[in-house]
Design a protein around this motif. Structure first.
Motif, PDB file in Angstrom:
ATOM      1  N   LEU A 304       0.834  -1.197   0.000  1.00  0.00           N
ATOM      2  CA  LEU A 304       0.000   0.000   0.000  1.00  0.00           C
ATOM      3  C   LEU A 304       0.874   1.255   0.000  1.00  0.00           C
ATOM      4  O   LEU A 304       1.971   1.274   0.552  1.00  0.00           O
ATOM      5  CB  LEU A 304      -0.918   0.017   1.224  1.00  0.00           C
ATOM      6  N   THR A 305       0.378   2.308  -0.618  1.00  0.00           N
ATOM      7  CA  THR A 305       1.103   3.577  -0.641  1.00  0.00           C
ATOM      8  C   THR A 305       1.038   4.228   0.739  1.00  0.00           C
ATOM      9  O   THR A 305      -0.011   4.250   1.388  1.00  0.00           O
ATOM     10  CB  THR A 305       0.483   4.521  -1.682  1.00  0.00           C
ATOM     11  N   GLY A 306       2.188   4.770   1.201  1.00  0.00           N
ATOM     12  CA  GLY A 306       2.218   5.452   2.495  1.00  0.00           C
ATOM     13  C   GLY A 306       2.045   4.487   3.660  1.00  0.00           C
ATOM     14  O   GLY A 306       2.467   3.331   3.615  1.00  0.00           O
ATOM     15  N   LEU A 307       1.443   4.983   4.737  1.00  0.00           N
ATOM     16  CA  LEU A 307       1.109   4.174   5.926  1.00  0.00           C
ATOM     17  C   LEU A 307       2.344   3.526   6.555  1.00  0.00           C
ATOM     18  O   LEU A 307       2.277   2.425   7.107  1.00  0.00           O
ATOM     19  CB  LEU A 307       0.080   3.082   5.588  1.00  0.00           C
ATOM     20  N   ASP A 308       3.495   4.192   6.488  1.00  0.00           N
ATOM     21  CA  ASP A 308       4.740   3.582   6.972  1.00  0.00           C
ATOM     22  C   ASP A 308       4.667   3.212   8.447  1.00  0.00           C
ATOM     23  O   ASP A 308       5.167   2.159   8.860  1.00  0.00           O
ATOM     24  CB  ASP A 308       5.919   4.531   6.732  1.00  0.00           C
ATOM     25  N   ASN A 309       4.055   4.079   9.261  1.00  0.00           N
ATOM     26  CA  ASN A 309       3.966   3.788  10.696  1.00  0.00           C
ATOM     27  C   ASN A 309       3.077   2.573  10.964  1.00  0.00           C
ATOM     28  O   ASN A 309       3.372   1.749  11.835  1.00  0.00           O
ATOM     29  CB  ASN A 309       3.425   5.007  11.455  1.00  0.00           C
ATOM     30  N   ILE A 310       2.013   2.427  10.195  1.00  0.00           N
ATOM     31  CA  ILE A 310       1.109   1.275  10.351  1.00  0.00           C
ATOM     32  C   ILE A 310       1.842  -0.003   9.958  1.00  0.00           C
ATOM     33  O   ILE A 310       1.781  -1.029  10.655  1.00  0.00           O
ATOM     34  CB  ILE A 310      -0.154   1.448   9.490  1.00  0.00           C
ATOM     35  N   LYS A 311       2.530   0.041   8.828  1.00  0.00           N
ATOM     36  CA  LYS A 311       3.257  -1.143   8.348  1.00  0.00           C
ATOM     37  C   LYS A 311       4.294  -1.590   9.367  1.00  0.00           C
ATOM     38  O   LYS A 311       4.443  -2.791   9.642  1.00  0.00           O
ATOM     39  CB  LYS A 311       3.935  -0.828   7.015  1.00  0.00           C
ATOM     40  N   THR A 312       5.025  -0.621   9.946  1.00  0.00           N
ATOM     41  CA  THR A 312       6.047  -0.966  10.937  1.00  0.00           C
ATOM     42  C   THR A 312       5.420  -1.643  12.146  1.00  0.00           C
ATOM     43  O   THR A 312       5.899  -2.691  12.610  1.00  0.00           O
ATOM     44  CB  THR A 312       6.810   0.297  11.378  1.00  0.00           C
ATOM     45  N   ASP A 313       4.335  -1.058  12.660  1.00  0.00           N
ATOM     46  CA  ASP A 313       3.681  -1.609  13.857  1.00  0.00           C
ATOM     47  C   ASP A 313       3.159  -3.028  13.594  1.00  0.00           C
ATOM     48  O   ASP A 313       3.331  -3.927  14.427  1.00  0.00           O
ATOM     49  CB  ASP A 313       2.525  -0.705  14.290  1.00  0.00           C
ATOM     50  N   VAL A 314       2.515  -3.229  12.443  1.00  0.00           N
ATOM     51  CA  VAL A 314       1.924  -4.537  12.151  1.00  0.00           C
ATOM     52  C   VAL A 314       3.008  -5.581  11.933  1.00  0.00           C
ATOM     53  O   VAL A 314       2.931  -6.702  12.447  1.00  0.00           O
ATOM     54  CB  VAL A 314       0.987  -4.457  10.931  1.00  0.00           C
ATOM     55  N   ASN A 315       4.052  -5.245  11.180  1.00  0.00           N
ATOM     56  CA  ASN A 315       5.133  -6.209  10.933  1.00  0.00           C
ATOM     57  C   ASN A 315       5.862  -6.572  12.221  1.00  0.00           C
ATOM     58  O   ASN A 315       6.238  -7.730  12.422  1.00  0.00           O
ATOM     59  CB  ASN A 315       6.112  -5.649   9.900  1.00  0.00           C
ATOM     60  N   GLU A 316       6.077  -5.593  13.097  1.00  0.00           N
ATOM     61  CA  GLU A 316       6.705  -5.889  14.384  1.00  0.00           C
ATOM     62  C   GLU A 316       5.805  -6.773  15.238  1.00  0.00           C
ATOM     63  O   GLU A 316       6.277  -7.675  15.937  1.00  0.00           O
ATOM     64  CB  GLU A 316       7.035  -4.584  15.110  1.00  0.00           C
ATOM     65  N   MET A 317       4.503  -6.509  15.198  1.00  0.00           N
ATOM     66  CA  MET A 317       3.558  -7.341  15.945  1.00  0.00           C
ATOM     67  C   MET A 317       3.615  -8.792  15.455  1.00  0.00           C
ATOM     68  O   MET A 317       3.640  -9.735  16.259  1.00  0.00           O
ATOM     69  CB  MET A 317       2.147  -6.782  15.785  1.00  0.00           C
ATOM     70  N   VAL A 318       3.654  -8.985  14.146  1.00  0.00           N
ATOM     71  CA  VAL A 318       3.713 -10.329  13.578  1.00  0.00           C
ATOM     72  C   VAL A 318       4.996 -11.042  14.015  1.00  0.00           C
ATOM     73  O   VAL A 318       4.978 -12.219  14.400  1.00  0.00           O
ATOM     74  CB  VAL A 318       3.624 -10.282  12.042  1.00  0.00           C
ATOM     75  N   LYS A 467      -4.657   0.372  22.246  1.00  0.00           N
ATOM     76  CA  LYS A 467      -3.784   0.372  21.075  1.00  0.00           C
ATOM     77  C   LYS A 467      -4.353   1.335  20.035  1.00  0.00           C
ATOM     78  O   LYS A 467      -5.503   1.195  19.600  1.00  0.00           O
ATOM     79  CB  LYS A 467      -3.679  -1.049  20.508  1.00  0.00           C
ATOM     80  N   PHE A 468      -3.546   2.331  19.632  1.00  0.00           N
ATOM     81  CA  PHE A 468      -3.972   3.348  18.682  1.00  0.00           C
ATOM     82  C   PHE A 468      -3.126   3.267  17.409  1.00  0.00           C
ATOM     83  O   PHE A 468      -1.900   3.171  17.476  1.00  0.00           O
ATOM     84  CB  PHE A 468      -3.818   4.747  19.285  1.00  0.00           C
ATOM     85  N   PHE A 469      -3.782   3.297  16.258  1.00  0.00           N
ATOM     86  CA  PHE A 469      -3.102   3.434  14.976  1.00  0.00           C
ATOM     87  C   PHE A 469      -3.492   4.791  14.388  1.00  0.00           C
ATOM     88  O   PHE A 469      -4.678   5.049  14.158  1.00  0.00           O
ATOM     89  CB  PHE A 469      -3.520   2.338  13.995  1.00  0.00           C
ATOM     90  N   GLY A 470      -2.503   5.639  14.146  1.00  0.00           N
ATOM     91  CA  GLY A 470      -2.762   6.948  13.559  1.00  0.00           C
ATOM     92  C   GLY A 470      -2.585   6.911  12.046  1.00  0.00           C
ATOM     93  O   GLY A 470      -1.505   6.592  11.551  1.00  0.00           O
ATOM     94  N   PHE A 471      -3.645   7.247  11.303  1.00  0.00           N
ATOM     95  CA  PHE A 471      -3.595   7.281   9.840  1.00  0.00           C
ATOM     96  C   PHE A 471      -3.435   8.728   9.397  1.00  0.00           C
ATOM     97  O   PHE A 471      -4.352   9.552   9.552  1.00  0.00           O
ATOM     98  CB  PHE A 471      -4.879   6.677   9.252  1.00  0.00           C
ATOM     99  N   HIS A 472      -2.268   9.036   8.857  1.00  0.00           N
ATOM    100  CA  HIS A 472      -1.951  10.416   8.489  1.00  0.00           C
ATOM    101  C   HIS A 472      -2.459  10.717   7.082  1.00  0.00           C
ATOM    102  O   HIS A 472      -2.618   9.827   6.245  1.00  0.00           O
ATOM    103  CB  HIS A 472      -0.441  10.645   8.546  1.00  0.00           C
ATOM    104  N   ASP A 473      -2.701  12.002   6.824  1.00  0.00           N
ATOM    105  CA  ASP A 473      -3.070  12.416   5.471  1.00  0.00           C
ATOM    106  C   ASP A 473      -1.956  12.049   4.501  1.00  0.00           C
ATOM    107  O   ASP A 473      -0.768  12.136   4.834  1.00  0.00           O
ATOM    108  CB  ASP A 473      -3.297  13.932   5.414  1.00  0.00           C
TER     109      ASP A 473
END
Length: 580
Positions: A304-318, A467-473
């Motif tokens: 997916l385009t962007g969402l770097d913080n989300i990707k990092t959190d999810v991959n670390e969780m996995v 647990k909070f996930f922030g989705f940035h513009d």
């Protein structure tokens, strides 16, 4: 057309590798094979729009003067609008090693709806039962490194180095000379994997060469490299190249990149042919299916385009969950399935929620991995007692998966009318979360400020949603990247002037955004309008005037309506009759 082919790849192992890949190859030794696996992938051009049905056939054929059909494997399946990239996997063979696949040239074909859409060739070699293990194919004569643009051939004069200048190096190339050991002809496929000093894969290339039957002892030169047409891909560091043949490392070549060149031959480390490139693991079918789902979902998330913080959190969780599972730790009692998604519309909250539910299933945390999407209207009724019944129905549907509540803050009663039953829905949800702990997840989503106020308004919410996930513009360049991907799905390309104008437009509206900014939703509307303008322009032309280039190009006149004015982004001027 509802799809666009992506790739058709072959592999001989069911082991998952990095970035959700397999050990893709085109050359195999007969005695290492049980099954040949094929992976067909295609882009769903109706992604996020509608579901559709497809009949997909994967056919394996022996390439001879009179082709022989080995197998024809057909799937009739529903293509969900939630699938951006669709993967179809099949295999053919026999559980007994070396019994089914004999020496020969083969090809896999992929068909959709009776139309051939992709094909790929592969080869099975047979130099005897011990040929792969003991390498009866060739010996290494020499390995040297040089710098070039990889368009060189074996006869081009070269300068050899063991240290490369980081300011001038484009490609680091390997000149591998092998001495033939077989009287039989065979295909050789070599992988050149480049690693940095931390052991991270920097790049990879593959070279395949057919060695005709002839004299034992003939020397053949194979060149493989990695880099880019312009200097700068390599930084000052210590690197190494691993050369892999038939899934085994045959040599490791260290080299350095610094401020200066240093001529000379590298310190070659040859390996036993028995050294496997990876450890093979066979898993039960159920576990493999879960692994497939996990890796496919992670790959889709990471693409997916962007969402770097989300990707990092999810991959670390996995990674953590996998570590706890492998070490036998009890983590489920501490694992929180309930999450708060905060951000403006169009930032990918629903898409990530769908993928997260599948990732939880792939990890074995949830039993079904589906997503139930609701809003206030789906939960709240107009009379006392009815809200609890209505909410509980949705909660029951979400068991084994995730309940996704969009604009969840609207359930709070502080800003609504006197007869609001949102608090009844909240109480029902909290009790169900407690009674069915670990059996489903709840994701609440909405504007950042509203969601923090909503969670903090109720101690029960605050204790369960930690647990909070922030989705940035999206940034303007990310918006343009999203636009390009949508254009690609529609098989059109904006000309340079049109592309430049869209980039300026996205920068303009981004600089003037507010909390109602549409992000990817706005991009989809813009692209939809551009394509409609193109279609109107083509419809006004005579049929014989519509060249293939015109049919696949977005011109400036198709995008010029998106003006850089204070009314930019206003949706009040939509034309009648069509959705954007």
């Amino acid at each position: 057309m509802k799809f666009r082919p992506k790739a058709l790849k072959v592999h001989g192992s069911d082991e998952w590798m990095a970035d959700s890949s397999k050990k893709y190859r085109r050359v195999f030794d007969r005695y290492e094979l049980r099954y040949i696996y094929v992976e067909f992938s295609f882009y769903n051009k109706l992604f996020d729009e509608e579901d559709w049905e497809a009949e997909i056939t994967l056919e394996c054929i022996v390439n001879t003067t009179k082709p022989i059909n080995l197998c024809k494997l057909t799937q009739k399946r529903k293509i969900s609008k939630e699938e951006n990239i669709v993967y179809v996997r099949e295999s053919w063979g026999n559980p007994e090693l070396g019994k089914h696949w004999l020496m020969g040239d083969f090809r896999w074909e992929a068909w959709i709806g009776g139309v051939l859409v992709s094909e790929t060739k592969f080869h099975v070699e047979d130099l005897g039962p011990d040929a792969a293990r003991e390498n009866h194919y060739f010996d290494i004569e020499s390995i040297k490194l040089f710098e070039d643009d990889v368009s060189v051939d074996a006869n081009t004069p070269k300068q050899y180095y063991k240290q490369f200048n980081r300011n001038e190096t484009r490609y680091v190339c390997t000149e591998l000379k092998i001495r033939n050991k077989s009287e039989k002809a065979y295909h050789t496929e070599l992988f050149f994997n480049f690693y940095n000093s931390a052991g991270l894969l920097k790049g990879s290339s593959a070279q395949m060469q057919f060695l005709k039957s002839g004299v034992v002892g003939d020397v053949h030169t194979i060149i493989g490299g990695w880099g880019s047409p312009h200097a700068g891909s390599y930084k000052e560091d210590a690197y190494s190249i691993e050369i892999v043949f038939l899934d085994r490392i045959i040599a490791t070549i260290p080299f350095k990149v610094g401020e200066t060149w240093e001529e000379g031959d590298p310190d070659l480390i040859t390996e036993s042919i028995n050294t496997p490139a990876t450890v093979r693991i066979t898993t039960p079918a159920e576990k493999t299916n879960s692994d497939d789902l996990l890796h496919e979902s992670l790959a889709e998330l990471n693409a997916l385009t962007g969402l770097d913080n989300i990707k990092t959190d999810v991959n670390e969780m996995v990674q953590l969950v996998r570590f706890y599972q492998e070490t036998g730790r009890d983590f489920l009692n501490k694992f929180s399935l309930h999450t708060v998604f905060t951000g403006n519309p169009g930032t990918g909250k629903t898409t990530v929620a769908r993928l997260l539910s599948k990732i939880y299933k792939g990890l074995g945390i949830l039993s079904k991995g589906h997503l139930v999407e609701v809003d206030r209207e789906a939960l709240v009724a107009g009379y006392v007692g009815q809200t609890a019944i209505k909410t509980k129905e949705k909660l029951q549907q979400a068991l084994g998966g995730i309940l996704f509540i969009d604009e969840a803050y609207s359930l709070g009663g502080t800003h609504l009318g006197h007869n609001d039953f949102g608090s009844e829905a909240i109480s029902t949800i909290l009790k169900f979360m407690e009674d069915q702990r670990g059996k489903f997840g709840v994701i609440v989503a909405g504007y950042t400020g509203n969601m923090h106020e909503f969670i903090n308004s109720n101690p029960g919410l605050r204790s369960r949603f930690d647990k909070f996930f922030g989705f940035h513009d999206y940034h303007p360049h990310e918006m343009f990247a999203i636009a390009q991907s949508i254009f690609a799905r529609e098989e059109v390309v904006p000309e340079s002037k049109a592309a430049a104008h869209l980039q300026q437009y996205f920068q303009f509206i981004h600089a003037r955004r507010d909390k109602h900014f549409g992000n990817a939703r706005t991009v989809r509307q813009v692209v939809g309008e551009c394509i409609k303008n193109q279609h109107l322009r083509l419809a006004a032309m005579k049929k014989e005037e519509r060249s293939q280039e015109l049919m696949t190009t977005i011109l400036f006149e198709d995008v010029k309506e998106f003006e850089l004015t204070d009314n930019a982004g206003n949706d009040d001027d939509r034309r009648i009759g069509f959705k954007r």
